[in-house]
Design a protein around this motif. Structure first.
Motif: not given
Ligand code: PLP
Length: 274
Positions: A68-75
């Motif tokens: 979830e963290c990864k997805t948010e950072i990429v976004k």
């Protein structure tokens, strides 16, 4: 232009983000964080930063999905127009209904923002040697940074832009960086321990030193080593590798034109910024 930020997965202008004062990050600094750089729209060592975030979450027993963290950072990166810069991203234990050291069972709280930044042409550092007054788990990238903040602001009041910390005479690290120094044509850095953050840039620089087959040692070093050092460097995600021009409260033999520093800097720029 307003800063772009992300709060629990929702990206918005930072002014529109509302955070509860009952956040454990606000009340207790009960949170961990990462600073991840990107260059030409690509993250530098993203997976290594995520691994360290996972380590910080595990050690603090904050339950949060790293995916979830990864997805948010990429976004956040994808929604910004910045080419070069960094993302600050923190995870807190959550938002409680009453202020208590004992945490409630709540969802983790995630906040990040993106900043444009140029990694080149940074000036050499002027630093102050200070006591390391921090807690005993500096290997965790916690937002509880009062020890660093107090010492760094004292240093700022005498014109410095970093500190060099020691614990009972043993060198640890900078206020927001790891340290290296050169003595007798060998590069030294304090070994990893609970007293220092395992810097991603520290790790990158060690790889470069080894690839270049330069003399290198990791161990325990003191203030006398600094007095004899011909060059001192600080490393961090935003600084890269930066030389020190002066320690304001210590007489040293620093020579700012260090051949080993130039070799490492050039290899670092070639590997991560070209
Ligand atoms: N040590 C401390 C205390 C830091 O705050 C930082 C970075 O913020 C570093 C070292 C360098 O770590 P990195 O190279 O991962 O940015």
């Amino acid at each position: 232009m307003p800063k772009l930020a992300s709060y629990n997965g929702k990206v918005d202008s930072i002014e529109n983000i509302k955070v509860s004062p009952m956040s454990r990050a606000f009340l207790f600094s009960d949170s961990v964080y990462e600073v991840i750089s990107f260059y030409k729209n690509k993250f530098i060592d993203f997976e290594t930063h995520l691994d360290r975030l996972k380590h910080s979450l595990n050690e603090t027993k904050i339950s949060c999905s790293i995916e979830e963290c990864k997805t948010e950072i990429v976004k956040l990166l994808n929604e910004s127009k910045f080419e070069d810069g960094y993302i600050y991203y923190q995870v807190s234990r959550g938002v409680d209904s009453i202020r208590s050291h004992f945490a409630e069972e709540s969802d983790c709280e995630r906040f990040g923002f993106i900043e444009e930044f140029s990694f080149f042409n940074q000036s050499p550092l002027k630093v102050m040697l200070v006591d390391d007054i921090r807690w005993q788990r500096c290997d965790i990238k916690s937002t509880s940074l009062l020890g660093n903040v107090l010492q760094m602001n004292d240093a700022k009041s005498v014109g410095c832009n970093e500190i060099l910390m020691h614990k009972n005479g043993e060198l640890t690290e900078g206020g927001a960086s790891n340290i290296f120094f050169v003595k007798n044509k060998t590069i030294f850095t304090p070994e990893l321990s609970p007293n220092i953050l395992p810097g991603i840039t520290r790790h990158q620089v060690i790889k470069i030193i080894k690839d270049q087959k330069l003399n290198f040692e990791e161990g325990s070093y003191g203030i006398d080593d600094l007095k004899e050092a011909s060059s001192i460097w600080f490393t961090s995600t935003t600084k890269g590798i930066l030389g020190v021009e002066e320690i304001v409260n210590l007489e040293t033999k620093i020579n700012t034109e260090c051949e080993l520093l130039e070799i490492c800097k050039n290899a670092f720029v070639k590997r991560y910024f070209s």
